[in-house]
Design a protein around this motif. Sequence first.
Motif, PDB file in Angstrom:
ATOM      1  N   PHE A  29      55.283  39.120  47.886  1.00 38.42           N
ATOM      2  CA  PHE A  29      55.546  40.395  47.211  1.00 38.42           C
ATOM      3  C   PHE A  29      54.507  40.673  46.144  1.00 38.42           C
ATOM      4  CE2 PHE A  29      57.906  43.881  45.604  1.00 38.42           C
ATOM      5  CZ  PHE A  29      57.880  43.802  44.221  1.00 38.42           C
ATOM      6  N   SER A  30      54.097  39.661  45.423  1.00 40.30           N
ATOM      7  CA  SER A  30      53.169  39.854  44.306  1.00 40.30           C
ATOM      8  C   SER A  30      51.788  40.317  44.753  1.00 40.30           C
ATOM      9  CB  SER A  30      53.034  38.558  43.509  1.00 40.30           C
ATOM     10  OG  SER A  30      52.527  37.521  44.328  1.00 40.30           O
ATOM     11  N   SER A  31      51.516  40.282  46.041  1.00 39.22           N
ATOM     12  CA  SER A  31      50.223  40.735  46.529  1.00 39.22           C
ATOM     13  C   SER A  31      50.239  42.205  46.955  1.00 39.22           C
ATOM     14  CB  SER A  31      49.765  39.875  47.710  1.00 39.22           C
ATOM     15  OG  SER A  31      50.587  40.084  48.835  1.00 39.22           O
ATOM     16  N   TYR A  32      51.393  42.843  46.887  1.00 33.89           N
ATOM     17  CA  TYR A  32      51.551  44.213  47.354  1.00 33.89           C
ATOM     18  C   TYR A  32      51.549  45.215  46.206  1.00 33.89           C
ATOM     19  CZ  TYR A  32      52.951  42.558  51.988  1.00 33.89           C
ATOM     20  OH  TYR A  32      52.967  41.977  53.230  1.00 33.89           O
ATOM     21  N   ALA A  33      50.823  46.304  46.395  1.00 36.74           N
ATOM     22  CA  ALA A  33      51.024  47.457  45.545  1.00 36.74           C
ATOM     23  C   ALA A  33      52.321  48.131  45.976  1.00 36.74           C
ATOM     24  CB  ALA A  33      49.872  48.436  45.693  1.00 36.74           C
ATOM     25  N   MET A  34      53.026  48.725  45.022  1.00 40.10           N
ATOM     26  CA  MET A  34      54.307  49.350  45.302  1.00 40.10           C
ATOM     27  C   MET A  34      54.307  50.786  44.825  1.00 40.10           C
ATOM     28  SD  MET A  34      55.926  46.871  46.748  1.00 40.10           S
ATOM     29  CE  MET A  34      57.559  47.617  46.860  1.00 40.10           C
ATOM     30  N   GLY A  35      55.067  51.601  45.532  1.00 41.44           N
ATOM     31  CA  GLY A  35      55.156  52.999  45.142  1.00 41.44           C
ATOM     32  C   GLY A  35      56.538  53.557  45.383  1.00 41.44           C
ATOM     33  N   ALA A  98      55.279  49.858  50.200  1.00 36.63           N
ATOM     34  CA  ALA A  98      54.463  48.701  49.846  1.00 36.63           C
ATOM     35  C   ALA A  98      53.201  48.668  50.703  1.00 36.63           C
ATOM     36  CB  ALA A  98      55.253  47.409  50.039  1.00 36.63           C
ATOM     37  N   ASP A  99      52.146  48.139  50.103  1.00 35.62           N
ATOM     38  CA  ASP A  99      50.920  47.945  50.871  1.00 35.62           C
ATOM     39  C   ASP A  99      50.109  46.818  50.261  1.00 35.62           C
ATOM     40  OD1 ASP A  99      49.353  49.542  53.143  1.00 35.62           O
ATOM     41  OD2 ASP A  99      47.939  48.655  51.709  1.00 35.62           O
ATOM     42  N   GLN A 100      49.436  46.063  51.119  1.00 31.44           N
ATOM     43  CA  GLN A 100      48.688  44.897  50.658  1.00 31.44           C
ATOM     44  C   GLN A 100      47.347  45.234  50.023  1.00 31.44           C
ATOM     45  OE1 GLN A 100      48.976  42.223  54.227  1.00 31.44           O
ATOM     46  NE2 GLN A 100      49.655  40.747  52.704  1.00 31.44           N
ATOM     47  N   ILE A 105      48.271  53.218  44.644  1.00 24.58           N
ATOM     48  CA  ILE A 105      48.079  54.135  45.768  1.00 24.58           C
ATOM     49  C   ILE A 105      48.978  55.339  45.570  1.00 24.58           C
ATOM     50  CG2 ILE A 105      48.218  54.397  48.265  1.00 24.58           C
ATOM     51  CD1 ILE A 105      48.039  51.317  48.441  1.00 24.58           C
ATOM     52  N   LEU A 106      48.380  56.525  45.666  1.00 28.13           N
ATOM     53  CA  LEU A 106      49.132  57.753  45.422  1.00 28.13           C
ATOM     54  C   LEU A 106      49.521  58.508  46.692  1.00 28.13           C
ATOM     55  CD1 LEU A 106      47.816  57.047  42.654  1.00 28.13           C
ATOM     56  CD2 LEU A 106      47.575  59.496  42.271  1.00 28.13           C
ATOM     57  N   THR A 107      48.909  58.161  47.804  1.00 27.74           N
ATOM     58  CA  THR A 107      49.123  58.923  49.020  1.00 27.74           C
ATOM     59  C   THR A 107      49.997  58.143  50.001  1.00 27.74           C
ATOM     60  OG1 THR A 107      46.996  58.078  49.790  1.00 27.74           O
ATOM     61  CG2 THR A 107      47.040  60.295  48.866  1.00 27.74           C
ATOM     62  N   SER A 108      50.952  58.831  50.593  1.00 28.93           N
ATOM     63  CA  SER A 108      51.952  58.157  51.415  1.00 28.93           C
ATOM     64  C   SER A 108      51.353  57.501  52.650  1.00 28.93           C
ATOM     65  CB  SER A 108      53.048  59.143  51.822  1.00 28.93           C
ATOM     66  OG  SER A 108      52.500  60.218  52.561  1.00 28.93           O
ATOM     67  N   PHE A 109      50.350  58.108  53.259  1.00 27.70           N
ATOM     68  CA  PHE A 109      49.840  57.574  54.519  1.00 27.70           C
ATOM     69  C   PHE A 109      49.109  56.246  54.334  1.00 27.70           C
ATOM     70  CE2 PHE A 109      45.334  58.297  54.094  1.00 27.70           C
ATOM     71  CZ  PHE A 109      45.214  59.403  53.271  1.00 27.70           C
ATOM     72  N   MET A 110      48.813  55.876  53.107  1.00 30.05           N
ATOM     73  CA  MET A 110      48.127  54.611  52.854  1.00 30.05           C
ATOM     74  C   MET A 110      49.086  53.434  52.692  1.00 30.05           C
ATOM     75  SD  MET A 110      44.933  55.732  50.457  1.00 30.05           S
ATOM     76  CE  MET A 110      44.210  54.093  50.520  1.00 30.05           C
ATOM     77  N   TYR A 111      50.368  53.711  52.683  1.00 34.46           N
ATOM     78  CA  TYR A 111      51.346  52.638  52.585  1.00 34.46           C
ATOM     79  C   TYR A 111      51.778  52.193  53.975  1.00 34.46           C
ATOM     80  CZ  TYR A 111      51.979  53.213  47.551  1.00 34.46           C
ATOM     81  OH  TYR A 111      51.796  53.249  46.186  1.00 34.46           O
TER      82      TYR A 111
END
Length: 124
Positions: A29-35, A98-100, A105-111
């Motif tokens: 989990f700690s490696s993921y950016a979260m939004g 979440a994304d690694q 990250i502000l844009t949904s398609f990047m997650y």
Amino acid sequence: QVQLVESGGGLVQAGGSLRLSCAASGRTFSSYAMGWFRQAPGKEREFVAAISRDVVSTSYADSVKGRFTISRDNAKNTVYLQMNSLKHEDTAVYYCAADQKGYVILTSFMYAYWGQGTQVTVSS
């Protein structure tokens, strides 16, 4: 891969507060950016807030800046969204993502990963 489960939504009066939680499975989990994103009926999904994997960076939509706070507890594999001074227009289904990539990250398609969503309804 990570699985996300949101909780904490509900019905609240305008001016009230709610805290959303998003619990993530997995040991990385700690490696993921979260939004956090939200989608109101008849509208597109929109960005709400994001936090980097190292907790150093955060970003907010202008509409929630000063009212919402995103935070994370990497020891608990959980990201939070504290929502204060809620308005009727905050009514929506709220999703965590979440994304690694790790950075904000502000844009949904990047997650890459999404939860199922939790309903927030603010009565006016």
